[in-house]
Design an enzyme around this catalytic site. Structure first.
Site, PDB file in Angstrom:
ATOM      1  N   HIS A 265       0.837  -1.210   0.000  1.00 46.37           N
ATOM      2  CA  HIS A 265       0.000   0.000   0.000  1.00 46.37           C
ATOM      3  C   HIS A 265       0.874   1.264   0.000  1.00 46.37           C
ATOM      4  CE1 HIS A 265      -3.644   2.346   1.274  1.00 46.37           C
ATOM      5  NE2 HIS A 265      -2.718   3.141   1.780  1.00 46.37           N
ATOM      6  N   GLU A 266       1.794   1.337   0.957  1.00 47.53           N
ATOM      7  CA  GLU A 266       2.626   2.546   1.068  1.00 47.53           C
ATOM      8  C   GLU A 266       3.553   2.687  -0.147  1.00 47.53           C
ATOM      9  OE1 GLU A 266       1.715   4.684   3.158  1.00 47.53           O
ATOM     10  OE2 GLU A 266       0.520   3.389   4.466  1.00 47.53           O
ATOM     11  N   HIS A 269       1.747   4.523  -2.754  1.00 47.26           N
ATOM     12  CA  HIS A 269       1.856   5.974  -2.519  1.00 47.26           C
ATOM     13  C   HIS A 269       3.241   6.468  -2.970  1.00 47.26           C
ATOM     14  CE1 HIS A 269      -1.843   6.811  -0.359  1.00 47.26           C
ATOM     15  NE2 HIS A 269      -1.607   5.912   0.570  1.00 47.26           N
ATOM     16  N   GLU A 295      -4.691   8.033  -2.748  1.00 42.01           N
ATOM     17  CA  GLU A 295      -5.185   6.770  -2.195  1.00 42.01           C
ATOM     18  C   GLU A 295      -5.530   5.782  -3.318  1.00 42.01           C
ATOM     19  OE1 GLU A 295      -4.718   6.512   0.900  1.00 42.01           O
ATOM     20  OE2 GLU A 295      -5.733   4.635   1.365  1.00 42.01           O
TER      21      GLU A 295
HETATM   22 ZN    ZN Z   1      -3.002   5.253   2.010  1.00 41.42          ZN
END
Ligand code: ZN
Length: 502
Positions: A265-266, A269, A295
């Site tokens: 997830h990160e 980003h 996001e």
């Molecule tokens: Zn996030």
């Protein structure tokens, strides 16, 4: 009168200074959560407050206002990308000057008080303790909204800080579409006789080996290790920008999936930040478009790619090599089903992909109705519990960590933040549908551990534009139409009917 380019360069120079000050603050905050010894907290908050004050002063400098006004009248003499830069700097400037410093300070004080009282109220599950502080935060936030201006409700102005040009009525429409379609599917999944077995994830997985695996995934995803770091923190996050992107993770030895998907997830980003154009660095053209679009990048990698069968076709044998005893008798299909287990939970941060958005929609509706006056603060616990029963079929046992007091957002006065999480999911699925149209063999590539074409698509269609286009312009350019819920609904339907054999 100076030439248009001279004025433009002067404005860019001033904005770049603000950006540089902002990145210093970001680094101080990253350090605070990863490296700083506990006793450094007091000095650190002074450092951050001073830097933030200087940054704000530079941004609201009268000369910045003059340059913006002059350049807006000479728009046609600038290139299109430069016009976008001026438009976005004007947006930041106006937002910053419209709210009086006194109100900003008052709100900031109330945020600290609110947070402190919320911690106590949460521990003792006593909403009535927090209610008066929440009312004050709502009142001050309404005053901020009045300064900023809005199309229909003060809540619109608050949403706009996280998701430019989005409104409460836009979210109501999108979320109603989603809820209608999601309800029958969720019921089908919950009534399915197929029960994922997760016991093999609840044994010991040493942290150093989790880290080794996740680093390998990060690298294969295309994260540049010479332009970023991975560290440990209590709450995972991604900070920094461009050539210095800081990702953090939290490890749980008896739930390895938390760190693995947290890091994917990160990294999503981080790839966005690393993919913003270098040549216009320090200007809006090299800044992320919005919270929701940020996001969308993390959720696309984490949920759509990272939790897919194709992904684990390549990665499960790798994971098995690192954890041979733990995964000896587990098949790739068992693993994929386990990490996509659907089970309504009282806590948002524990929610699975199918129920996560219902948590967001519940919060969105409460915020919307608080700001329209249809809901009063003392009624909040009851409305919360009613919606929990209606959307997730669960009854919270109290008002504390498992109920209305679970999130930090309201305690900090961050009203309007929640809907951007779901916007991220909707946009991610819409990008994914477009990727599959443009690159028909993308799933096959994923099953061979090759993400290069997908990353290249995201770089070309999303990352390289920064804040050049407004959200719906970007969505149209990248996917052919404005943001909608259709692709997300189809994605969930296809994935979960397959996984649960419906
Ligand atoms: Zn996030």
């Amino acid at each position: 009168m100076p030439g248009t380019q001279d004025l433009y360069q002067e404005l860019i120079g001033k904005y770049r200074e603000c950006s540089t000050l902002g990145s210093v603050i970001g680094l101080l905050q990253w350090d605070m959560q990863t490296m700083m010894p506990p006793k450094g907290a007091e000095a650190r908050s002074e450092q951050i407050a001073l830097q933030s004050g200087i940054m704000h002063q530079r941004l609201i400098d009268a000369r910045v206002g003059e340059l913006i006004e002059e350049l807006l009248t000479r728009g046609e003499k600038l290139q299109e990308a430069e016009q976008s830069n001026v438009r976005e700097i004007a947006r930041d400037y106006r937002q910053a000057v419209k709210v009086p410093v006194k109100l900003v300070e008052e709100l900031s004080r109330q945020q600290s008080i609110g947070h402190e009282v919320w911690v106590k109220a949460r521990e003792t599950a006593d909403f009535s303790l927090f209610a008066p502080e929440l009312s004050k935060l709502l009142d001050l936030s309404t005053q901020v909204a009045e300064c900023l201006g809005y199309p229909e409700t003060p809540y619109d102005a608050l949403i706009d800080r996280f998701e430019p040009d989005a409104t409460a009525s836009m979210f109501t429409r999108l979320f109603d579409d989603f809820k209608t379609a999601n309800k029958p599917l969720l019921e089908q999944v919950l009534n399915s006789p197929k029960l994922p077995d997760t016991a093999f994830l609840e044994i010991e997985y040493p942290t150093d080996r989790q880290k080794k695996f996740a680093r390998h995934v990060m690298e294969k995803m295309g994260f540049d290790p010479d332009a970023g770091r991975l560290d440990t923190s209590v709450h995972p996050f991604c900070a920094g920008e461009g050539n210095d992107v800081r990702i953090t993770a939290r490890y749980n030895t008896e739930a390895p999936q938390q760190a693995i998907f947290g890091i994917i997830h990160e990294t999503g980003h981080g790839l966005y930040e690393q993919g913003l154009p270098k040549e216009t660095f320090g200007t809006p053209l090299s800044e992320p478009l919005s919270y929701g679009i940020h996001e969308s990048q993390s959720r696309l990698w984490e949920n759509i790619i990272g939790r897919s069968r194709a992904f684990w076709q390549y990665w499960f044998p790798e994971l098995q090599k690192i954890f041979p005893e733990q995964l000896r008798n587990v098949s790739p299909d068992q693993f994929v089903l386990a990490v996509n287990k659907v089970q309504p939970d009282l806590v948002r941060t524990e929610a699975d992909e199918m129920t996560y958005d219902l948590h967001i929609m519940l919060r969105f509706e409460i915020e919307r109705d608080l700001f329209s006056g249809d809901l009063k603060v003392p009624e909040l616990p009851e409305v919360w519990n009613d919606k929990m029963r209606k959307y997730l079929g669960l009854s919270p046992p109290d008002n504390g960590k498992l109920g209305v007091l679970q999130d930090v957002h309201w305690a900090q006065g961050s009203f309007g933040y929640f809907p951007s999480y779901s916007l991220g999911n909707l946009a991610a699925a819409q990008f994914w549908a477009a990727i599959k149209r443009d690159l028909p063999d993308s799933e096959q590539k994923i099953s061979h551990g090759d993400f290069s074409e997908i990353l290249h698509w995201l770089r070309r269609k999303v990352h390289c534009h920064g804040r050049r286009y407004k959200r719906n312009e970007l969505m149209k350019l990248a996917t052919g139409r404005s943001l909608g819920a259709e692709d997300y609904i189809s994605y969930l339907k296809e994935k979960y009917t397959g996984l649960y054999g419906l």
